[in-house]
Motif scaffolding. Structure first.
Motif, short mmCIF file in Angstrom:
data_model
loop_
_atom_site.label_atom_id
_atom_site.label_comp_id
_atom_site.label_asym_id
_atom_site.label_seq_id
_atom_site.Cartn_x
_atom_site.Cartn_y
_atom_site.Cartn_z
N LEU A 254 0.84 -1.21 0.00
CA LEU A 254 0.00 0.00 0.00
C LEU A 254 0.87 1.26 0.00
O LEU A 254 0.45 2.31 -0.47
CB LEU A 254 -0.92 0.01 1.22
CG LEU A 254 -1.98 -1.09 1.22
CD1 LEU A 254 -2.94 -0.90 2.38
CD2 LEU A 254 -2.75 -1.11 -0.10
N ALA A 255 2.04 1.13 0.55
CA ALA A 255 3.02 2.22 0.61
C ALA A 255 4.32 1.55 1.01
O ALA A 255 4.30 0.41 1.47
CB ALA A 255 2.59 3.25 1.66
N PRO A 256 5.45 2.27 0.89
CA PRO A 256 6.70 1.64 1.34
C PRO A 256 6.58 1.15 2.78
O PRO A 256 7.08 0.07 3.11
CB PRO A 256 7.73 2.78 1.23
CG PRO A 256 7.14 3.77 0.30
CD PRO A 256 5.66 3.59 0.30
N GLY A 257 5.92 1.91 3.61
CA GLY A 257 5.75 1.54 5.02
C GLY A 257 4.45 0.83 5.31
O GLY A 257 4.06 0.71 6.48
N GLY A 258 3.74 0.37 4.30
CA GLY A 258 2.52 -0.40 4.49
C GLY A 258 1.34 0.43 4.97
O GLY A 258 1.34 1.66 4.90
N ALA A 259 0.33 -0.27 5.50
CA ALA A 259 -0.89 0.40 5.95
C ALA A 259 -0.60 1.35 7.11
O ALA A 259 -1.25 2.37 7.27
CB ALA A 259 -1.94 -0.63 6.37
N GLN A 260 0.40 1.02 7.93
CA GLN A 260 0.69 1.90 9.07
C GLN A 260 1.17 3.27 8.61
O GLN A 260 0.91 4.27 9.28
CB GLN A 260 1.66 1.27 10.05
CG GLN A 260 2.99 0.85 9.48
CD GLN A 260 3.73 -0.05 10.48
OE1 GLN A 260 4.50 0.44 11.27
NE2 GLN A 260 3.46 -1.34 10.46
N GLU A 261 1.82 3.30 7.45
CA GLU A 261 2.20 4.60 6.89
C GLU A 261 0.96 5.31 6.34
O GLU A 261 0.74 6.49 6.60
CB GLU A 261 3.23 4.40 5.77
CG GLU A 261 3.63 5.71 5.10
CD GLU A 261 4.62 5.51 3.95
OE1 GLU A 261 5.40 4.54 3.97
OE2 GLU A 261 4.58 6.34 3.02
N VAL A 262 0.12 4.58 5.63
CA VAL A 262 -1.07 5.17 5.02
C VAL A 262 -2.00 5.75 6.08
O VAL A 262 -2.52 6.86 5.94
CB VAL A 262 -1.83 4.12 4.18
CG1 VAL A 262 -3.15 4.68 3.66
CG2 VAL A 262 -0.97 3.63 3.02
N PHE A 263 -2.21 5.01 7.17
CA PHE A 263 -3.18 5.44 8.18
C PHE A 263 -2.55 6.18 9.36
O PHE A 263 -3.25 6.62 10.27
CB PHE A 263 -4.00 4.24 8.66
CG PHE A 263 -4.89 3.68 7.58
CD1 PHE A 263 -6.10 4.29 7.28
CD2 PHE A 263 -4.50 2.57 6.84
CE1 PHE A 263 -6.92 3.80 6.27
CE2 PHE A 263 -5.31 2.07 5.83
CZ PHE A 263 -6.52 2.69 5.53
N GLY A 264 -1.22 6.27 9.36
CA GLY A 264 -0.55 7.02 10.41
C GLY A 264 -0.67 6.42 11.79
O GLY A 264 -0.84 7.13 12.79
N ILE A 265 -0.63 5.09 11.88
CA ILE A 265 -0.71 4.41 13.19
C ILE A 265 0.57 3.61 13.38
O ILE A 265 0.98 2.89 12.48
CB ILE A 265 -1.88 3.40 13.21
CG1 ILE A 265 -3.18 4.07 12.81
CG2 ILE A 265 -1.98 2.70 14.56
CD1 ILE A 265 -3.92 4.69 13.94
N ARG A 266 1.15 3.70 14.57
CA ARG A 266 2.32 2.86 14.85
C ARG A 266 1.95 1.72 15.77
O ARG A 266 1.80 1.92 16.98
CB ARG A 266 3.42 3.69 15.50
CG ARG A 266 4.03 4.65 14.51
CD ARG A 266 5.19 5.42 15.11
NE ARG A 266 5.57 6.41 14.11
CZ ARG A 266 6.82 6.79 13.86
NH1 ARG A 266 7.79 6.26 14.55
NH2 ARG A 266 7.08 7.67 12.94
N PRO A 267 1.81 0.52 15.22
CA PRO A 267 1.52 -0.63 16.08
C PRO A 267 2.75 -0.99 16.90
O PRO A 267 3.85 -0.52 16.61
CB PRO A 267 1.21 -1.74 15.07
CG PRO A 267 1.97 -1.35 13.84
CD PRO A 267 1.98 0.15 13.82
N ASP A 268 2.55 -1.83 17.92
CA ASP A 268 3.70 -2.26 18.74
C ASP A 268 4.54 -3.29 17.98
O ASP A 268 5.75 -3.25 18.04
CB ASP A 268 3.19 -2.86 20.05
CG ASP A 268 2.42 -1.83 20.86
OD1 ASP A 268 3.04 -0.82 21.25
OD2 ASP A 268 1.21 -2.01 21.08
N LEU A 269 3.84 -4.21 17.31
CA LEU A 269 4.53 -5.24 16.54
C LEU A 269 3.90 -5.33 15.15
O LEU A 269 2.71 -5.06 14.98
CB LEU A 269 4.42 -6.62 17.22
CG LEU A 269 5.10 -6.77 18.59
CD1 LEU A 269 4.74 -8.13 19.21
CD2 LEU A 269 6.63 -6.62 18.46
N THR A 270 4.71 -5.72 14.18
CA THR A 270 4.22 -5.84 12.81
C THR A 270 4.70 -7.16 12.22
O THR A 270 5.88 -7.49 12.33
CB THR A 270 4.77 -4.68 11.94
OG1 THR A 270 4.38 -3.43 12.50
CG2 THR A 270 4.23 -4.77 10.51
#
Ligand SMILES: *Cc1c(COP(=O)(O)O)cnc(C)c1O
Length: 432
Positions: A254-270
């Motif tokens: 979805l982006a170089p940094g995945g969905a967490q980049e797109v939605f602006g959320i930093r999960p604890d683990l990926t």
């Protein structure tokens, strides 16, 4: 499920299928390949290049599956094949640290916003399994919350969906999973923050982690409602549970940094996989430094792998990511996705169908939308889908052989290829 299409695999595929059925359970090494969702017999592929796959009888198809996600540059891109060929000359596995592991770790930590340390594994399933163990180890809690319709590989604890209603304890989806384990998994409908609140209110202090596909793509494709992911994260923080994003599908796509980049959320683990393997078997999981340091040999959570960090797999993955960055593949995929979406929307105008897309992932549901969770997706007309699938196949277009799988575009799907495909699909949908 019966199918009323004229499509039959050619002689070579039919022969291979007979032999496979005799020696491989169900004829396949992964169930969805058996065409159970659409009826008929699968074909065998001997070659794949760009947007094209070629079957054992020499027939070409435009491929919208892309080996279930990894083929983001299309099949067998020259940059990946060349790099793998060269790397193979130096050996296929060492079992001792190799420089590519450092390079891959640097690449992942640079691209994925929440990842400070990462460990490589050999599949998405293994990545998810390791996240769950780590979360349980760190929190000293046993319960896991997952969402209905989210697939996290065939991990015992996660092959569970709600038996009845959002708040019941899980029933295993598969034989062979101890009920004692399945009971530790709580399932909640996706996009239902109130249901998750209730789960936390009733037993939040026992929950080690909440795991989700930030964009669920294993029951077709649906998106998180605005604020949903933030809500999940807030609840996790309030109760001291870890938030795990399963980005095996969305990561690096979805982006170089995945969905967490797109939605602006930093999960604890990926959890990661698919695209980072460049078509070879790879997974990875990562997160905050202080969490990852719980892993052996530093910490008490054991995790290991003979082939983890395999030089061929990492070479393929790195070559693919490097090329994606070089051509800004994600921007290109968004443009191709928009073009495809516009065409599909025109094709289904006025019909009881819904086309959902984000970036290069899409799903055509055979029902009115919007589709926001598994229950919505399940209302889709799977018979109509199967008919559509086989008609497309007859005309040289390979879509995912199930209503409950996403489709994928690659950078090899040029606008001309998509326009051509759209013409055919539009034609088929006229009769639907
Ligand atoms: C494919 C997938 C997995 C499992 O990965 P494998 O490599 O098949 O084990 C896990 N999670 C998600 C979201 C996936 O799409």
């Amino acid at each position: 499920m019966p199918h009323d299409s004229t499509h039959l695999p050619g002689n070579h595929s039919q022969d291979l299928w007979k032999r496979a059925l005799d020696l491989i359970p169900g004829g396949v090494n992964s169930p969805v390949r058996a065409f159970k969702g659409v009826g008929g017999e699968p074909f065998f592929v001997t070659k794949a290049k760009g947007f094209t796959i070629t079957d054992a009888d020499g027939r070409d198809y435009v491929d919208f599956v892309g080996t279930w996600g990894p083929a983001i540059l299309g099949h067998a891109p020259d940059c990946v094949i060349g790099a793998v060929r060269e790397a193979a000359l130096n050996g296929t596995s060492f079992g001792i640290p190799n420089p590519l592991e450092v390079e891959m770790a640097e690449t992942i930590c640079r691209l994925v916003p929440s990842v400070e340390k990462v460990r490589m594994v050999n599949s998405g399933t293994e990545a998810v399994m390791s996240c769950i163990r780590l979360a349980r180890g760190v929190t000293a809690r046993d319960r896991i919350v997952k969402f209905e319709g989210c697939y996290h590989g065939h991990v015992d604890s996660l092959l569970v969906k709600a038996g009845s209603g959002a708040l019941t304890l899980g029933q295993p989806d598969s034989a062979g999973i101890p009920s004692a384990l399945a009971e530790l998994t709580i399932t909640v409908p996706f996009n239902d923050i109130e249901a998750l609140k209730t789960v936390f209110r009733e037993g939040g202090k026992e929950i080690a982690a909440v795991i989700l596909e930030p964009v669920p793509a294993n029951a077709g494709l649906y998106l998180p409602k605005p604020g949903f992911l933030e809500g999940v994260q807030a609840l996790c923080r309030e109760y001291g549970a870890l938030l795990i994003f399963d980005e095996v599908m969305t990561g690096f796509r979805l982006a170089p940094g995945g969905a967490q980049e797109v939605f602006g959320i930093r999960p604890d683990l990926t959890a990661m996989g698919k695209v980072i393997g460049g078509g070879l078997p790879v997974g990875a999981f990562g997160g905050r430094r202080n969490l990852m340091d719980w892993l052996a040999p530093l910490g008490p959570v054991y995790q290991a792998g003979t082939l983890s960090g395999n030089p061929l797999a990492l070479t393929a993955g790195l070559a693919q990511l490097r090329e994606m960055e070089r051509i800004n593949g994600w921007q290109l995929l968004e443009e191709l996705g928009m073009l495809f979406e516009e065409g599909m929307r025109r094709a289904i105008h006025g019909k009881e169908m819904t086309f959902q897309r984000i970036g290069s992932m899409f799903c055509l549901y055979f029902r009115q939308g919007p589709i926001l969770n598994l229950a919505d997706a399940k209302e889709s007309d799977t018979t109509a889908f199967a008919h559509f699938f086989h008609q497309a196949l007859d005309r040289g277009i390979y879509l995912a052989p199930s209503q409950f799988e996403a489709g994928f575009l690659s950078t090899a799907h040029s606008p001309e290829v998509l326009e051509d495909g759209l013409k055919t699909l539009t034609d088929i949908l006229k009769g639907a």
